[in-house]
Structure formats: C-alpha cells, structure tokens
Design a protein around this motif. Structure first.
Motif, mmCIF file in Angstrom:
data_model
loop_
_atom_site.group_PDB
_atom_site.id
_atom_site.type_symbol
_atom_site.label_atom_id
_atom_site.label_comp_id
_atom_site.label_asym_id
_atom_site.label_seq_id
_atom_site.Cartn_x
_atom_site.Cartn_y
_atom_site.Cartn_z
ATOM 1 N N ALA A 40 0.851 -1.186 0.000
ATOM 2 C CA ALA A 40 0.000 0.000 0.000
ATOM 3 C C ALA A 40 0.885 1.233 0.000
ATOM 4 O O ALA A 40 1.854 1.298 0.753
ATOM 5 C CB ALA A 40 -0.913 0.009 1.219
ATOM 6 N N MET A 41 0.565 2.169 -0.875
ATOM 7 C CA MET A 41 1.303 3.428 -0.950
ATOM 8 C C MET A 41 0.327 4.552 -0.666
ATOM 9 O O MET A 41 -0.701 4.678 -1.345
ATOM 10 C CB MET A 41 1.932 3.585 -2.323
ATOM 11 N N ILE A 42 0.658 5.343 0.347
ATOM 12 C CA ILE A 42 -0.222 6.427 0.773
ATOM 13 C C ILE A 42 0.522 7.743 0.618
ATOM 14 O O ILE A 42 1.625 7.903 1.137
ATOM 15 C CB ILE A 42 -0.649 6.241 2.241
ATOM 16 N N THR A 43 -0.080 8.658 -0.118
ATOM 17 C CA THR A 43 0.446 10.016 -0.237
ATOM 18 C C THR A 43 -0.692 10.974 0.110
ATOM 19 O O THR A 43 -1.828 10.540 0.312
ATOM 20 C CB THR A 43 0.947 10.332 -1.665
ATOM 21 N N LYS A 44 -0.385 12.247 0.129
ATOM 22 C CA LYS A 44 -1.451 13.210 0.440
ATOM 23 C C LYS A 44 -2.509 13.236 -0.653
ATOM 24 O O LYS A 44 -3.632 13.675 -0.426
ATOM 25 C CB LYS A 44 -0.888 14.604 0.691
ATOM 26 N N ASP A 45 -2.184 12.724 -1.842
ATOM 27 C CA ASP A 45 -3.128 12.741 -2.959
ATOM 28 C C ASP A 45 -3.882 11.431 -3.172
ATOM 29 O O ASP A 45 -5.020 11.448 -3.630
ATOM 30 C CB ASP A 45 -2.393 13.088 -4.258
ATOM 31 N N SER A 46 -3.224 10.299 -2.875
ATOM 32 C CA SER A 46 -3.869 9.025 -3.191
ATOM 33 C C SER A 46 -3.430 7.895 -2.268
ATOM 34 O O SER A 46 -2.380 7.959 -1.633
ATOM 35 C CB SER A 46 -3.564 8.622 -4.636
ATOM 36 N N ILE A 47 -4.276 6.874 -2.242
ATOM 37 C CA ILE A 47 -3.960 5.615 -1.565
ATOM 38 C C ILE A 47 -4.094 4.538 -2.627
ATOM 39 O O ILE A 47 -5.130 4.427 -3.290
ATOM 40 C CB ILE A 47 -4.928 5.326 -0.405
ATOM 41 N N ILE A 48 -3.040 3.758 -2.793
ATOM 42 C CA ILE A 48 -3.047 2.665 -3.772
ATOM 43 C C ILE A 48 -2.693 1.385 -3.031
ATOM 44 O O ILE A 48 -1.666 1.313 -2.365
ATOM 45 C CB ILE A 48 -2.032 2.916 -4.902
ATOM 46 N N ILE A 49 -3.554 0.390 -3.160
ATOM 47 C CA ILE A 49 -3.292 -0.927 -2.584
ATOM 48 C C ILE A 49 -3.101 -1.890 -3.740
ATOM 49 O O ILE A 49 -3.949 -1.977 -4.628
ATOM 50 C CB ILE A 49 -4.463 -1.434 -1.721
ATOM 51 N N LYS A 50 -1.997 -2.619 -3.723
ATOM 52 C CA LYS A 50 -1.743 -3.633 -4.746
ATOM 53 C C LYS A 50 -1.692 -5.001 -4.073
ATOM 54 O O LYS A 50 -0.838 -5.256 -3.239
ATOM 55 C CB LYS A 50 -0.424 -3.364 -5.462
ATOM 56 N N TYR A 51 -2.642 -5.843 -4.445
ATOM 57 C CA TYR A 51 -2.650 -7.235 -4.007
ATOM 58 C C TYR A 51 -1.942 -8.021 -5.097
ATOM 59 O O TYR A 51 -2.563 -8.433 -6.080
ATOM 60 C CB TYR A 51 -4.077 -7.731 -3.793
#
Length: 143
Positions: A40-51
């Motif tokens: 999971a990558m969290i920035t002030k603009d987005s959250i992306i979860i890669k399974y």
C-alpha cells in the motif's frame, strides 16, 4: 522584542515541519498461510493498494483529514525507535514493513517490535493504516 520572539518561533516551526515533511508511506505484508503479498502506498493525494498475489489494484483519493491526522500522529523519531526483526514467513506468519519517505530520507522497519505502551504512537499509526486499507478493500468488494 516581540517581533524577534515571533521570528524565532516561526523559524522553529518551519524548520521542524521541513525535517518531518512526510511525502509517502509504504506499508507491505507478505507471507502467512494464505500467501499474501500486499503493498500500500499512501500520499497526500492518493492511496493505492496492490494485491500482487491476486493482481488487484485499488485506488482512492486521500481525504485531507485522514492524511493530516496520520502524519501528525507520529514523528520520525518514533519510527527510528522501532527495531526490525527477522522474517517470520517460515512459521506461516506475515512479514510487515513500513517505510516513511521524507525530504531528508526514508525511515522504517521490517517486522518491528512494537510495544503497545512504549510505542503507542507507532502502534496507533499502524492500526490507522490497517483499518483504512481494510475499509478500502471491503468497499472494493461491495461489503
């Protein structure tokens, strides 16, 4: 005299913000009985979860309130206190890692020994991230 105090105070605030300016949080889990491999990558603009094991990617805009509360809940010094430990995959447990990226470098740990009392800030930080990821995953699956 008041102006000098104000300037010194402003300098300290700006300096402390610069030192801790968190740009990105990377949280990952790998292993366990089910063979999970999640980043999971969290920035002030987005959250992306890669399974990675299922080839699924979930994206969502980061709510400002969530980002602000998350980055204000922890300091780089809190993270530096956590000691990494060895992998636990060999006993079917999940390896967890956390990396916090700042302007001044990356800080994190691998399978950190987090004491709920002594490291309460880090513990709550991790729980907040895990809860957000769980919420996004459930929403993705329509639950």
């Amino acid at each position: 005299m008041r102006i000098i105090k104000f300037i010194v105070l402003l300098f300290l605030v700006v300096n402390s913000c610069y030192c801790q300016s968190i740009n990105k949080i990377v949280y990952s889990e790998k292993g366990g009985e089910m063979g999970t491999d999640t980043i999971a990558m969290i920035t002030k603009d987005s959250i992306i979860i890669k399974y990675l094991y299922k080839d699924i990617e979930i994206k969502q805009a980061t709510e400002k309130v969530f980002w602000d509360s998350l980055i204000k809940s922890i300091t780089i010094n809190d993270i530096k206190k956590i000691q990494s430990t060895k992998s636990v995959q060999e006993i079917d447990l999940i390896d967890t890692s956390l990396i916090v990226e700042t302007r001044n470098g990356n800080y994190g740990f691998y399978n950190g020994m987090i004491d709920r009392i002594k490291n309460m800030e880090v513990y709550n930080f991790m729980i907040t991230i895990e809860n957000k990821l769980r919420e996004m995953t459930l929403k993705f699956h329509g639950k």
